[in-house]
Structures are given as C-alpha cells and as structure tokens.
Design a protein around this motif. Structure first.
Motif, PDB file in Angstrom:
ATOM      1  N   CYS A 149       3.998  -6.787  -0.609  1.00  0.00           N
ATOM      2  CA  CYS A 149       2.971  -5.931  -0.027  1.00  0.00           C
ATOM      3  C   CYS A 149       1.776  -5.837  -0.978  1.00  0.00           C
ATOM      4  CB  CYS A 149       3.550  -4.536   0.212  1.00  0.00           C
ATOM      5  SG  CYS A 149       2.323  -3.330   0.739  1.00  0.00           S
ATOM      6  N   CYS A 188       1.679  -1.898  -2.206  1.00  0.00           N
ATOM      7  CA  CYS A 188       2.691  -1.265  -3.062  1.00  0.00           C
ATOM      8  C   CYS A 188       3.626  -2.261  -3.740  1.00  0.00           C
ATOM      9  CB  CYS A 188       3.499  -0.241  -2.256  1.00  0.00           C
ATOM     10  SG  CYS A 188       4.686  -0.983  -1.122  1.00  0.00           S
ATOM     11  N   CYS A 203       5.216  -3.785   5.828  1.00  0.00           N
ATOM     12  CA  CYS A 203       5.839  -3.221   4.626  1.00  0.00           C
ATOM     13  C   CYS A 203       6.750  -2.064   5.017  1.00  0.00           C
ATOM     14  CB  CYS A 203       4.773  -2.737   3.648  1.00  0.00           C
ATOM     15  SG  CYS A 203       5.493  -1.967   2.176  1.00  0.00           S
ATOM     16  N   CYS A 216       5.427   1.305   2.672  1.00  0.00           N
ATOM     17  CA  CYS A 216       4.172   2.040   2.876  1.00  0.00           C
ATOM     18  C   CYS A 216       3.558   1.788   4.264  1.00  0.00           C
ATOM     19  CB  CYS A 216       3.156   1.697   1.792  1.00  0.00           C
ATOM     20  SG  CYS A 216       2.397   0.073   1.964  1.00  0.00           S
TER      21      CYS A 216
HETATM   22 ZN   LIG Z   1       3.700  -1.477   0.889  1.00  0.00          ZN
END
Ligand SMILES: [Zn+2]
Length: 151
Positions: free
Chosen positions: A21, A24, A54, A57
C-alpha cells in the motif's frame, strides 16, 4: 538532457514491493468493488471493477490494466445510458459509406485519431457529435452535404 541533481544518490531510499500500500505499506489484495469514473463530466459507477485494495487503511490502487478496463467499462455504460452509437456501430456506419477513419474525421472536423479511439472504446463521442453520426446514418444526402462543406 542531464540534470546533475538527479545523479546524486538519495539517502535512505524506501523499497516497497509492488503490492504494498502506498499509504501505509501493508500488503494489498486484489478485490472487486464499484468504482466511479467521470466520463464527459458525468460520474459513471462501474460495478465489480478489479483493483488492489488495502485491508488496513482502505486505500484503492488501480494497476494499469485495471485503469484501462475501468475506463472502457465506464465508456460502454455511458454510451448505453445516453443511447450513443457503440464503437462497432460507428465502424459499421463508416464502412457503409466506404469512408476511412481519416476521411470521416475530415468531414466531421475531428482530429486524425479521434475515430480510432471511438471505435476501439478508448474514448467516447459527445452527445452532439453522436447526433451528427445519426444524421449521417438516417438522413439521405448528409454525406454529400458534408462533402460540399469541406470542398
Ligand atoms: Zn494501506
């Protein structure tokens, strides 16, 4: 062109795997959900559009092939919703009149590659240009009229 500044190594570069990602760093998963894309200023919602998501997040990332499929699906939906000619119908109309893409583009005062994009589904004609295409199909004499305009 060489830019001396780009030759210097950057300190502590971040290395991420392709499926990480960008927000994050968690590993993203291939998933499908409804995604929106504006076509001619109108938001088109495409169901079951594949992409990376993701789980941590919620970030959504389109791979290049995802982005292309999403755009083509959105264009097809837009054409159906507004009853515009599909790409293959534009090609059939052009073939019926024995016109090349370049010849029809000249008659309609379009860019050289515009018809190729419409016919392949990579782009879509405006509603007003679609009216012109319908005139060309349905009103006898339209082709001759357009030819006189460019002569
Ligand atoms: Zn993420």
């Amino acid at each position: 062109m060489t830019d001396k500044r780009t030759d210097k190594p950057k300190p502590n570069p971040v290395v991420l795997p392709d499926d990480a990602c960008p927000t994050c760093g968690a590993t993203m998963r291939v998933q499908k959900s409804t995604l929106g894309l504006p076509i001619n200023g109108e938001e088109i919602l495409v169901p079951d559009a594949p992409h990376l998501g993701c789980p941590t997040c919620g970030e959504v990332v389109l791979r290049l092939e995802d982005a292309q499929r999403l755009r083509e699906a959105a264009i097809a939906q837009y054409r159906t919703a507004h009853r515009l000619f599909a790409g293959h119908e534009i090609r059939a109309l052009r073939d019926h009149h024995g016109l090349t893409q370049g010849e029809l583009a000249q008659l309609l005062r379009l860019g050289a590659n515009t018809l190729s994009r419409w016919e392949s589904g990579r782009n879509v004609q405006s509603a007003s240009m679609d009216v012109l295409l319908h005139l060309l199909r349905d009103v006898p004499g339209t082709l001759e009229y357009l030819r006189r305009q460019v002569a």
